[in-house]
Design a protein around this motif. Structure first.
Motif, PDB file in Angstrom:
ATOM      1  N   LYS A   5       4.450  -0.213  -1.304  1.00 52.39           N
ATOM      2  CA  LYS A   5       3.970   0.349  -2.571  1.00 52.39           C
ATOM      3  C   LYS A   5       2.433   0.322  -2.604  1.00 52.39           C
ATOM      4  O   LYS A   5       1.792   1.299  -3.001  1.00 52.39           O
ATOM      5  CB  LYS A   5       4.542  -0.468  -3.734  1.00 52.39           C
ATOM      6  N   ARG A   6       1.841  -0.791  -2.176  1.00 55.31           N
ATOM      7  CA  ARG A   6       0.379  -0.894  -2.167  1.00 55.31           C
ATOM      8  C   ARG A   6      -0.242   0.086  -1.178  1.00 55.31           C
ATOM      9  O   ARG A   6      -1.405   0.491  -1.351  1.00 55.31           O
ATOM     10  CB  ARG A   6      -0.047  -2.331  -1.834  1.00 55.31           C
ATOM     11  N   ALA A   7       0.499   0.455  -0.153  1.00 60.69           N
ATOM     12  CA  ALA A   7      -0.018   1.417   0.834  1.00 60.69           C
ATOM     13  C   ALA A   7       0.174   2.860   0.380  1.00 60.69           C
ATOM     14  O   ALA A   7      -0.191   3.785   1.105  1.00 60.69           O
ATOM     15  CB  ALA A   7       0.674   1.197   2.178  1.00 60.69           C
ATOM     16  N   GLY A   8       0.739   3.053  -0.817  1.00 64.63           N
ATOM     17  CA  GLY A   8       0.848   4.396  -1.365  1.00 64.63           C
ATOM     18  C   GLY A   8       2.210   5.047  -1.261  1.00 64.63           C
ATOM     19  O   GLY A   8       2.375   6.216  -1.640  1.00 64.63           O
ATOM     20  N   PHE A   9       3.217   4.325  -0.762  1.00 65.33           N
ATOM     21  CA  PHE A   9       4.571   4.865  -0.678  1.00 65.33           C
ATOM     22  C   PHE A   9       5.261   4.793  -2.045  1.00 65.33           C
ATOM     23  O   PHE A   9       4.916   3.957  -2.895  1.00 65.33           O
ATOM     24  CB  PHE A   9       5.394   4.081   0.344  1.00 65.33           C
ATOM     25  N   ASN A  10       6.267   5.650  -2.239  1.00 60.51           N
ATOM     26  CA  ASN A  10       7.002   5.714  -3.496  1.00 60.51           C
ATOM     27  C   ASN A  10       8.460   5.277  -3.283  1.00 60.51           C
ATOM     28  O   ASN A  10       9.170   5.874  -2.474  1.00 60.51           O
ATOM     29  CB  ASN A  10       6.982   7.147  -4.040  1.00 60.51           C
ATOM     30  N   PRO A  11       8.924   4.240  -3.995  1.00 60.75           N
ATOM     31  CA  PRO A  11      10.308   3.793  -3.809  1.00 60.75           C
ATOM     32  C   PRO A  11      11.305   4.679  -4.560  1.00 60.75           C
ATOM     33  O   PRO A  11      11.159   4.895  -5.770  1.00 60.75           O
ATOM     34  CB  PRO A  11      10.293   2.371  -4.382  1.00 60.75           C
ATOM     35  N   ILE A  12      12.299   5.167  -3.846  1.00 61.86           N
ATOM     36  CA  ILE A  12      13.395   5.902  -4.488  1.00 61.86           C
ATOM     37  C   ILE A  12      14.456   4.927  -4.969  1.00 61.86           C
ATOM     38  O   ILE A  12      15.024   5.081  -6.056  1.00 61.86           O
ATOM     39  CB  ILE A  12      14.007   6.923  -3.508  1.00 61.86           C
ATOM     40  N   ALA A  13      14.725   3.898  -4.177  1.00 65.32           N
ATOM     41  CA  ALA A  13      15.751   2.918  -4.549  1.00 65.32           C
ATOM     42  C   ALA A  13      15.550   1.625  -3.792  1.00 65.32           C
ATOM     43  O   ALA A  13      15.037   1.623  -2.666  1.00 65.32           O
ATOM     44  CB  ALA A  13      17.150   3.472  -4.268  1.00 65.32           C
ATOM     45  N   HIS A  14      15.939   0.516  -4.426  1.00 68.88           N
ATOM     46  CA  HIS A  14      16.056  -0.786  -3.791  1.00 68.88           C
ATOM     47  C   HIS A  14      17.509  -1.217  -3.912  1.00 68.88           C
ATOM     48  O   HIS A  14      18.088  -1.140  -5.000  1.00 68.88           O
ATOM     49  CB  HIS A  14      15.186  -1.833  -4.494  1.00 68.88           C
ATOM     50  N   VAL A  15      18.081  -1.682  -2.822  1.00 59.78           N
ATOM     51  CA  VAL A  15      19.469  -2.159  -2.843  1.00 59.78           C
ATOM     52  C   VAL A  15      19.483  -3.635  -2.463  1.00 59.78           C
ATOM     53  O   VAL A  15      18.979  -4.021  -1.401  1.00 59.78           O
ATOM     54  CB  VAL A  15      20.366  -1.358  -1.869  1.00 59.78           C
ATOM     55  N   GLU A  16      20.044  -4.471  -3.335  1.00 56.64           N
ATOM     56  CA  GLU A  16      20.037  -5.923  -3.138  1.00 56.64           C
ATOM     57  C   GLU A  16      21.216  -6.546  -3.879  1.00 56.64           C
ATOM     58  O   GLU A  16      21.526  -6.149  -5.009  1.00 56.64           O
ATOM     59  CB  GLU A  16      18.714  -6.511  -3.629  1.00 56.64           C
ATOM     60  N   MET A  17      21.882  -7.529  -3.258  1.00 49.56           N
ATOM     61  CA  MET A  17      23.069  -8.122  -3.872  1.00 49.56           C
ATOM     62  C   MET A  17      22.749  -9.287  -4.816  1.00 49.56           C
ATOM     63  O   MET A  17      23.553  -9.609  -5.689  1.00 49.56           O
ATOM     64  CB  MET A  17      24.044  -8.595  -2.789  1.00 49.56           C
ATOM     65  N   ASN A  18      21.613  -9.949  -4.663  1.00 53.57           N
ATOM     66  CA  ASN A  18      21.278 -11.102  -5.502  1.00 53.57           C
ATOM     67  C   ASN A  18      20.710 -10.630  -6.844  1.00 53.57           C
ATOM     68  O   ASN A  18      19.726  -9.896  -6.887  1.00 53.57           O
ATOM     69  CB  ASN A  18      20.268 -11.998  -4.787  1.00 53.57           C
ATOM     70  N   SER A  19      21.327 -11.069  -7.928  1.00 52.66           N
ATOM     71  CA  SER A  19      20.943 -10.556  -9.252  1.00 52.66           C
ATOM     72  C   SER A  19      19.539 -11.006  -9.650  1.00 52.66           C
ATOM     73  O   SER A  19      18.788 -10.239 -10.276  1.00 52.66           O
ATOM     74  CB  SER A  19      21.960 -10.992 -10.310  1.00 52.66           C
ATOM     75  N   HIS A  20      19.162 -12.251  -9.329  1.00 49.00           N
ATOM     76  CA  HIS A  20      17.812 -12.711  -9.675  1.00 49.00           C
ATOM     77  C   HIS A  20      16.752 -11.889  -8.943  1.00 49.00           C
ATOM     78  O   HIS A  20      15.735 -11.493  -9.532  1.00 49.00           O
ATOM     79  CB  HIS A  20      17.642 -14.192  -9.320  1.00 49.00           C
ATOM     80  N   ALA A  21      16.989 -11.640  -7.652  1.00 54.42           N
ATOM     81  CA  ALA A  21      16.038 -10.843  -6.874  1.00 54.42           C
ATOM     82  C   ALA A  21      15.945  -9.419  -7.433  1.00 54.42           C
ATOM     83  O   ALA A  21      14.844  -8.848  -7.518  1.00 54.42           O
ATOM     84  CB  ALA A  21      16.440 -10.816  -5.404  1.00 54.42           C
ATOM     85  N   CYS A  22      17.086  -8.856  -7.832  1.00 54.78           N
ATOM     86  CA  CYS A  22      17.064  -7.510  -8.434  1.00 54.78           C
ATOM     87  C   CYS A  22      16.254  -7.492  -9.722  1.00 54.78           C
ATOM     88  O   CYS A  22      15.488  -6.556  -9.977  1.00 54.78           O
ATOM     89  CB  CYS A  22      18.498  -7.043  -8.719  1.00 54.78           C
ATOM     90  N   ASN A  23      16.412  -8.529 -10.528  1.00 48.69           N
ATOM     91  CA  ASN A  23      15.631  -8.600 -11.768  1.00 48.69           C
ATOM     92  C   ASN A  23      14.137  -8.715 -11.475  1.00 48.69           C
ATOM     93  O   ASN A  23      13.305  -8.168 -12.195  1.00 48.69           O
ATOM     94  CB  ASN A  23      16.098  -9.776 -12.617  1.00 48.69           C
TER      95      ASN A  23
END
Length: 409
Positions: free
Chosen positions: A20-38
């Motif tokens: 993100k800091r390098a200028g890329f745009n996230p379409i989606a993040h996929v992660e199973m841990n709820s705390h990490a997702c939050n």
């Protein structure tokens, strides 16, 4: 125009933060841990508010003047919904594809990043399991990663994992990964990279596989070293307020002005306070062991061996394995690798000063991993430590991302 990426097995978003800091745009993040997702939701909300000159709302959240519900309600749902909280499996992958497709609209996926959970490949994990993790289903999560390559056909990908992946089953797993990637239409090369070469004050080694479509004439990039080599106490911890065991300072005002390292590393990034400067409590026996370990390392340059402790400080009879379980962070160099076990106890990450006998705080651990001071980990102290220990250092990720950006264009 920004390049778009999907982050798989995203954890708390350390790898994503760098891209993100390098200028890329996230379409989606996929992660199973709820705390990490939050945590990722909160970070994506921060970026949205920053882009819309509403960063003051985020600062109010960090200062605990508004709660999480109020904070998340300040951003559009589509920002939060790009974080997909689910395990990647045969049963869920179709649903994940559908969610990503709804987020990306007509955008191309230029890049896929991420690394399957590393426990099944790690040397420590294999040593502790009677079967050497041979039956662990996480061994085969790379196959799901490859399915995303086949589905979205990105120009390139970055696959991160532990050095143990090179030796798992005598290299058989790595060869299987490369074969699957080849069959998906990509060339892949790998190197073992060390985080301190990217400016992270930690001796963290990671295997980074980088791949590109077979019709591209590319090669594995060469990374420039960070312009300075800092030290833990002089450069990284020097401006944080002192803590006693069990104490927390939230928010925590800086005690000194910004220095060259904190500026170059973007750890101090504009706000005048930090959060989650929270230390564990410790019993008197552990504190006495910590004093012994600190004195040995700081004043004599020696590491404490559990076998050398007086009998009244020992709690078990095993004096042949894990004798370095009490380890002090090196004040004049870089830290040893921060791992997820830091969430269980702080014995392996003792603060290197007899005036503050304790283990390191959440914020100090985050700084060792190069997370910026305004990065907030959701879920409380234990969850934060686990997320930090599992993360890719953002400063290392940013260095990789900048090279990928050059290659992909």
């Amino acid at each position: 125009m920004a390049l778009n990426y999907i982050d798989l097995f995203a954890g708390a978003g350390g790898l994503s933060e760098g891209f993100k800091r390098a200028g890329f745009n996230p379409i989606a993040h996929v992660e199973m841990n709820s705390h990490a997702c939050n945590t990722i939701k909160t970070r994506m909300a921060y970026y949205h508010l920053k882009d819309n000159n509403q960063e003051n709302i985020y600062l109010e959240y960090l200062k605990q003047n508004i709660d999480q519900k109020q904070f998340w309600e300040s951003v559009p749902n589509e920002v939060l919904n790009t974080v997909i909280n689910t395990e990647i499996s045969d049963d869920t992958i179709k649903e994940i594809f559908n969610k990503i497709d709804s987020h990306k609209d007509s955008k191309n996926v230029d890049l896929i990043i991420g690394g399957p959970p590393c426990q099944a490949y790690s040397i420590v994990g294999r040593a502790r399991d009677p079967k050497g993790m041979a039956d662990d289903p996480r061994n085969h999560l790379y196959l799901h990663y490859v399915k995303f390559l086949k589905k979205y056909k990105p120009k390139m990908f970055v696959f991160e994992n532990v050095p143990g992946i090179l030796s798992a089953k005598n290299g058989e797993f790595l060869e299987k990964i490369k074969e699957a990637i080849d069959e998906a239409g990509y060339i892949v090369e790998h190197k073992t990279l060390t985080s301190k070469d990217f400016g992270v004050l930690q001796n963290r080694r990671r295997v980074i596989l980088i791949g590109w479509k077979k019709n591209k004439n590319l090669k594995y990039p060469t990374f420039e070293n960070f312009p300075m080599q800092g030290e833990i106490m002089k450069d990284l911890f020097y401006d944080l307020p002192k803590l006693k065991p069990g104490e927390e300072k939230v928010p925590a005002s800086y005690t000194k002005p910004i220095n060259e390292y904190l500026n170059l590393s973007k750890i101090r990034n504009g706000i005048d306070f930090t959060t989650q400067h929270v230390a564990r409590n410790h019993n008197e026996r552990d504190l006495e062991i910590y004093r012994t370990a600190i004195d040995l390392w700081v004043n004599k340059g020696k590491r404490l061996s559990y076998a050398d402790l007086p009998s009244e400080l020992k709690t078990h009879k095993n004096e042949t394995a894990f004798l370095n379980r009490f380890q002090v962070v090196d004040p004049k160099g870089v830290c040893h690798t921060v791992v997820a076990h830091i969430c269980a106890d702080g014995h392996y990450y003792i603060y290197p000063d007899l005036k503050q006998v304790r283990s390191i705080s959440v914020r100090e651990a985050a700084r060792i991993q190069s997370f910026p001071d305004d990065f907030f980990f959701e879920g409380g102290r234990t969850a934060a430590f686990k997320q930090i220990g599992n993360a890719v250092p953002p400063l290392m990720a940013e260095g990789i991302a900048n090279k990928i950006k050059e290659m992909i264009k």
